[in-house]
Design a protein around this motif. Structure first.
Motif, PDB file in Angstrom:
ATOM      1  N   PRO A 137     -11.716  -3.818   7.894  1.00  0.00           N
ATOM      2  CA  PRO A 137     -11.139  -3.074   6.537  1.00  0.00           C
ATOM      3  C   PRO A 137     -10.287  -3.807   5.417  1.00  0.00           C
ATOM      4  CG  PRO A 137     -10.940  -1.733   9.127  1.00  0.00           C
ATOM      5  CD  PRO A 137     -10.639  -3.647   9.457  1.00  0.00           C
ATOM      6  N   LEU A 138     -11.074  -3.114   4.764  1.00  0.00           N
ATOM      7  CA  LEU A 138     -10.041  -3.734   3.917  1.00  0.00           C
ATOM      8  C   LEU A 138      -8.973  -3.676   3.443  1.00  0.00           C
ATOM      9  CD1 LEU A 138     -12.799  -3.574   0.567  1.00  0.00           C
ATOM     10  CD2 LEU A 138     -11.988  -5.616   1.731  1.00  0.00           C
ATOM     11  N   SER A 139      -7.881  -2.210   3.792  1.00  0.00           N
ATOM     12  CA  SER A 139      -6.927  -1.495   3.527  1.00  0.00           C
ATOM     13  C   SER A 139      -6.300  -2.328   4.742  1.00  0.00           C
ATOM     14  CB  SER A 139      -6.690  -0.073   4.307  1.00  0.00           C
ATOM     15  OG  SER A 139      -7.252  -0.018   5.493  1.00  0.00           O
ATOM     16  N   ARG A 140      -6.618  -2.541   5.751  1.00  0.00           N
ATOM     17  CA  ARG A 140      -6.258  -3.816   6.721  1.00  0.00           C
ATOM     18  C   ARG A 140      -5.520  -5.205   6.588  1.00  0.00           C
ATOM     19  NH1 ARG A 140      -9.217  -3.300  12.499  1.00  0.00           N
ATOM     20  NH2 ARG A 140      -7.426  -5.458  12.534  1.00  0.00           N
ATOM     21  N   LEU A 144       0.415  -1.062  -0.457  1.00  0.00           N
ATOM     22  CA  LEU A 144      -0.189  -0.065   0.228  1.00  0.00           C
ATOM     23  C   LEU A 144       1.538   1.256   0.456  1.00  0.00           C
ATOM     24  CD1 LEU A 144      -2.896  -0.893   2.275  1.00  0.00           C
ATOM     25  CD2 LEU A 144      -2.741  -1.062   0.252  1.00  0.00           C
ATOM     26  N   ALA A 145       0.723   2.254  -0.913  1.00  0.00           N
ATOM     27  CA  ALA A 145       1.368   3.639  -1.147  1.00  0.00           C
ATOM     28  C   ALA A 145      -0.097   4.452  -0.788  1.00  0.00           C
ATOM     29  CB  ALA A 145       1.867   3.555  -1.865  1.00  0.00           C
ATOM     30  N   THR A 146       0.473   5.933  -0.120  1.00  0.00           N
ATOM     31  CA  THR A 146       0.054   6.885   0.233  1.00  0.00           C
ATOM     32  C   THR A 146       0.182   8.339  -0.337  1.00  0.00           C
ATOM     33  OG1 THR A 146      -2.210   5.531   2.307  1.00  0.00           O
ATOM     34  CG2 THR A 146      -1.850   7.910   1.531  1.00  0.00           C
ATOM     35  N   GLN A 147      -0.186   9.257  -1.102  1.00  0.00           N
ATOM     36  CA  GLN A 147       0.540  10.178  -1.765  1.00  0.00           C
ATOM     37  C   GLN A 147       0.573  11.140  -0.411  1.00  0.00           C
ATOM     38  OE1 GLN A 147       2.458  11.237  -3.776  1.00  0.00           O
ATOM     39  NE2 GLN A 147       2.614   8.845  -5.033  1.00  0.00           N
ATOM     40  N   GLN A 148       0.766  11.776   0.616  1.00  0.00           N
ATOM     41  CA  GLN A 148       1.154  12.414   1.860  1.00  0.00           C
ATOM     42  C   GLN A 148       1.472  13.952   1.427  1.00  0.00           C
ATOM     43  OE1 GLN A 148       2.940  13.272   5.039  1.00  0.00           O
ATOM     44  NE2 GLN A 148       1.415  14.689   5.095  1.00  0.00           N
ATOM     45  N   SER A 149       0.345  14.945   1.235  1.00  0.00           N
ATOM     46  CA  SER A 149       1.772  16.288   1.916  1.00  0.00           C
ATOM     47  C   SER A 149       0.926  17.917   2.433  1.00  0.00           C
ATOM     48  CB  SER A 149       2.060  16.538   0.366  1.00  0.00           C
ATOM     49  OG  SER A 149       3.112  18.140   0.255  1.00  0.00           O
ATOM     50  N   THR A 209      -1.520  18.994   5.434  1.00  0.00           N
ATOM     51  CA  THR A 209      -2.245  18.525   5.270  1.00  0.00           C
ATOM     52  C   THR A 209      -3.316  17.685   4.839  1.00  0.00           C
ATOM     53  OG1 THR A 209      -3.927  20.161   4.259  1.00  0.00           O
ATOM     54  CG2 THR A 209      -2.630  20.605   6.962  1.00  0.00           C
ATOM     55  N   PHE A 210      -2.820  17.632   3.572  1.00  0.00           N
ATOM     56  CA  PHE A 210      -3.491  16.610   2.391  1.00  0.00           C
ATOM     57  C   PHE A 210      -2.661  15.295   2.853  1.00  0.00           C
ATOM     58  CE2 PHE A 210      -2.499  14.644  -1.550  1.00  0.00           C
ATOM     59  CZ  PHE A 210      -4.186  14.385  -2.213  1.00  0.00           C
ATOM     60  N   ARG A 211      -4.217  14.584   2.282  1.00  0.00           N
ATOM     61  CA  ARG A 211      -3.550  13.142   2.394  1.00  0.00           C
ATOM     62  C   ARG A 211      -4.715  12.115   1.504  1.00  0.00           C
ATOM     63  NH1 ARG A 211      -1.578   9.531   6.070  1.00  0.00           N
ATOM     64  NH2 ARG A 211      -2.010   7.040   6.083  1.00  0.00           N
ATOM     65  N   GLY A 212      -3.121  11.546   0.452  1.00  0.00           N
ATOM     66  CA  GLY A 212      -4.200  11.056  -0.296  1.00  0.00           C
ATOM     67  C   GLY A 212      -4.654   9.880  -0.274  1.00  0.00           C
ATOM     68  N   GLN A 213      -5.672   9.125  -1.168  1.00  0.00           N
ATOM     69  CA  GLN A 213      -6.346   7.716  -1.231  1.00  0.00           C
ATOM     70  C   GLN A 213      -5.291   6.708  -0.741  1.00  0.00           C
ATOM     71  OE1 GLN A 213      -8.967   7.053  -3.973  1.00  0.00           O
ATOM     72  NE2 GLN A 213     -10.512   4.865  -2.456  1.00  0.00           N
ATOM     73  N   THR A 214      -5.200   5.976  -0.093  1.00  0.00           N
ATOM     74  CA  THR A 214      -3.875   4.142   0.349  1.00  0.00           C
ATOM     75  C   THR A 214      -4.329   3.453  -0.629  1.00  0.00           C
ATOM     76  OG1 THR A 214      -4.124   5.044   2.605  1.00  0.00           O
ATOM     77  CG2 THR A 214      -3.510   3.264   1.726  1.00  0.00           C
ATOM     78  N   LYS A 215      -4.091   3.148  -1.898  1.00  0.00           N
ATOM     79  CA  LYS A 215      -3.305   2.259  -2.748  1.00  0.00           C
ATOM     80  C   LYS A 215      -2.608   2.026  -3.131  1.00  0.00           C
ATOM     81  CE  LYS A 215      -3.098   6.004  -6.465  1.00  0.00           C
ATOM     82  NZ  LYS A 215      -4.085   6.818  -7.420  1.00  0.00           N
ATOM     83  N   LEU A 216      -3.215   0.720  -3.780  1.00  0.00           N
ATOM     84  CA  LEU A 216      -1.830  -0.200  -4.336  1.00  0.00           C
ATOM     85  C   LEU A 216      -0.626   0.208  -5.099  1.00  0.00           C
ATOM     86  CD1 LEU A 216      -3.141  -3.626  -6.158  1.00  0.00           C
ATOM     87  CD2 LEU A 216      -2.448  -3.449  -3.393  1.00  0.00           C
ATOM     88  N   SER A 217       0.205   0.083  -4.421  1.00  0.00           N
ATOM     89  CA  SER A 217       1.223   1.134  -5.289  1.00  0.00           C
ATOM     90  C   SER A 217       1.548   0.887  -6.562  1.00  0.00           C
ATOM     91  CB  SER A 217       2.561   1.076  -4.476  1.00  0.00           C
ATOM     92  OG  SER A 217       3.662  -0.767  -4.855  1.00  0.00           O
ATOM     93  N   LYS A 218       1.354  -0.611  -7.010  1.00  0.00           N
ATOM     94  CA  LYS A 218       1.885  -0.968  -8.367  1.00  0.00           C
ATOM     95  C   LYS A 218       2.889  -0.874  -8.770  1.00  0.00           C
ATOM     96  CE  LYS A 218      -3.022  -0.935  -9.897  1.00  0.00           C
ATOM     97  NZ  LYS A 218      -4.123  -0.854 -10.795  1.00  0.00           N
ATOM     98  N   TYR A 219       4.508  -0.855  -8.523  1.00  0.00           N
ATOM     99  CA  TYR A 219       5.597  -0.590  -8.664  1.00  0.00           C
ATOM    100  C   TYR A 219       6.045  -2.169  -8.378  1.00  0.00           C
ATOM    101  CZ  TYR A 219       5.585   4.151  -8.342  1.00  0.00           C
ATOM    102  OH  TYR A 219       5.113   5.386  -9.100  1.00  0.00           O
ATOM    103  N   GLY A 220       5.913  -3.098  -8.821  1.00  0.00           N
ATOM    104  CA  GLY A 220       6.700  -4.263  -8.625  1.00  0.00           C
ATOM    105  C   GLY A 220       6.218  -4.590  -9.981  1.00  0.00           C
ATOM    106  N   ASN A 221       6.824  -6.413 -10.126  1.00  0.00           N
ATOM    107  CA  ASN A 221       6.245  -7.144 -11.566  1.00  0.00           C
ATOM    108  C   ASN A 221       5.138  -7.110 -11.845  1.00  0.00           C
ATOM    109  OD1 ASN A 221       6.341  -9.896 -12.946  1.00  0.00           O
ATOM    110  ND2 ASN A 221       8.452  -9.739 -12.063  1.00  0.00           N
ATOM    111  N   ALA A 222       4.510  -7.043 -12.851  1.00  0.00           N
ATOM    112  CA  ALA A 222       3.561  -6.495 -13.264  1.00  0.00           C
ATOM    113  C   ALA A 222       2.793  -7.709 -13.741  1.00  0.00           C
ATOM    114  CB  ALA A 222       3.411  -5.953 -14.361  1.00  0.00           C
TER     115      ALA A 222
END
Length: 425
Positions: A418-421, A320-325, A327-340
């Protein structure tokens, strides 16, 4: 399993910028102020010259390179056989580091070699696992060829379904139930148009097509339905000996040839891996057949090198990866940076597993979608959780050497997880 030490020990550092014809090599020797730069052609003599030069330094040697197609494989194999430590440098990491160090986006081979040397020195690299040295080169070639043949077959099949059938026999598509079966294309090769069917009487057609369609339940009824469909077809009235029909048969022959190639590769893979303990363990997991097991072993190699299942999830791009900067926190989702390919294989295996009658994967999926079975977004998240579970099970089964236990999981204490957990677990 101990974690590999990525920061190289004191010794010679070698950065290699790989290309098709020649490689730019930058050598840093401890105690020498100037680095040595040389070009090494991709020939046996030039590779021998580089290995002899590094061996004469009489110090530990750590070599690093960026993967470039398959051009890096021969020189990496020679360096490993010479006893040198070999590191693999991420293409994305190299680009970002080059931008940070040189404050620019320009790219050239000498500058890339300097950046690689820096990344090797600070340990920003990975241990290179050579498929030939690891004994999985044959498995990888079978897997990659099977994937290429399957993609080619799908492309030709789509040409048939979207071009030839709408022109000459659109109604026959409803009799196609399985793209893996050859009987449908054998039938089209023998009877490509409605006219080639209706030129015969119904009884004569059934007799002529009886052996073409193979073994079928209620075969006479099936052939009778096809005959009646041909009589009312809206297909273009082209004669069976028209050049257009010859082109149709040519494409049908192409897809049948690809089906034969795919079946031969699958048989070869099963023969090659029939004595592999890891292959047998994977085959016992619901949803994993011969090709899924082949792809997992080809893409992941020895799963025991991942000391924890989270490392394997990250390798697959299922972390899981989250874009955060600020006060902004994006949606937690799969990074998809691995072996496709590995991620897709685990996804497909999970989809097969949840369609089986009773196993832990199906039970987990049913619990996730229980509150709204028709919610497409919820089903997608549940399938993602099942894919992550499949990856964890695959890693655990191979690492422990224990058979998969086909038990059904009980309810989660305290309610639904929860799905994220669940994906992170």
């Amino acid at each position: 399993m101990t974690r590999p030490q990525l920061t190289p020990p004191a010794g010679v550092l070698v950065a290699i910028d790989v290309a098709k014809a020649r490689n730019e090599v930058l050598i840093e020797v401890p105690g020498l102020a100037r680095r040595r730069r040389l070009s090494v052609l991709n020939t046996r003599a030039e590779h021998d010259r580089l290995i002899a030069l590094l061996s004469d330094l009489d110090q530990p040697v750590t070599c690093g390179f960026e993967a470039t197609g398959n051009y890096h494989r021969p020189i990496a194999w020679r360096l490993l056989q010479a006893g040198f430590a070999v590191r693999l440098i991420s293409s994305v990491g190299l680009a970002r580091t080059c931008e940070a160090l040189h404050n620019g986006w320009d790219k050239n081979d000498p500058k890339d070699a300097q950046v690689m040397l820096h990344m090797i020195r600070i340990g920003a690299s990975q241990v290179y696992h050579d498929p030939l040295a690891a004994g999985i080169n044959d498995v990888q070639e079978l897997s990659k060829t099977h994937d290429a043949v399957s993609r080619a077959k799908t492309e030709v099949l789509h040409r048939i379904l979207t071009h030839y059938l709408p022109l000459y026999f659109p109604e026959v598509d409803r009799f196609r139930h399985n793209s893996r079966s050859d009987w449908f294309f054998a039938f089209l090769d023998r009877f490509p148009t409605p006219a080639s069917i209706t030129v015969l009487s119904k009884e004569a057609f059934i007799a002529a097509a009886w052996d073409v369609v193979g073994r079928k339940v209620a075969k006479a009824q099936l052939l009778g339905d096809i005959y009646e469909t041909a009589r009312s077809s809206i297909g273009l009235p082209v004669p069976p000996d028209a050049p257009a029909v010859s082109m149709f048969r040519l494409v049908i022959g192409e897809v049948r040839g690809l089906i034969r190639q795919r079946d031969a590769i699958e048989a070869a893979a099963d023969t090659l891996l029939s004595e592999s303990a890891d292959y047998k363990l994977l085959r016992r997991i619901p949803g994993i057949g011969p090709i899924n097991a082949l792809t997992i072993l080809a893409e992941a190699g020895d799963l025991r090198r991942f000391s924890h299942h989270r490392q394997f999830l990250k390798f697959c791009g299922l972390d899981l990866a989250t874009q955060q900067s600020g006060t902004f926190r994006g949606q937690t989702k799969l990074s998809k940076y691995g072996n496709a390919r590995l991620r897709r294989t685990l996804w497909l295996a999970g989809q097969v597993a949840i369609r089986q009658r009773e196993n832990g994967f199906r039970d987990k999926f049913e619990r996730y979608i229980a509150r709204d079975r028709h919610n497409a977004d919820l089903r997608r998240k549940a399938l993602t959780a099942i894919t992550a579970k499949m990856a964890r099970v695959v890693h655990a089964v191979i690492k422990t050497g224990a058979d998969y236990r086909p038990f059904v999981e009980g309810p989660v204490p305290g309610g639904r997880t929860p799905l994220s957990r669940a994906v992170r677990a």
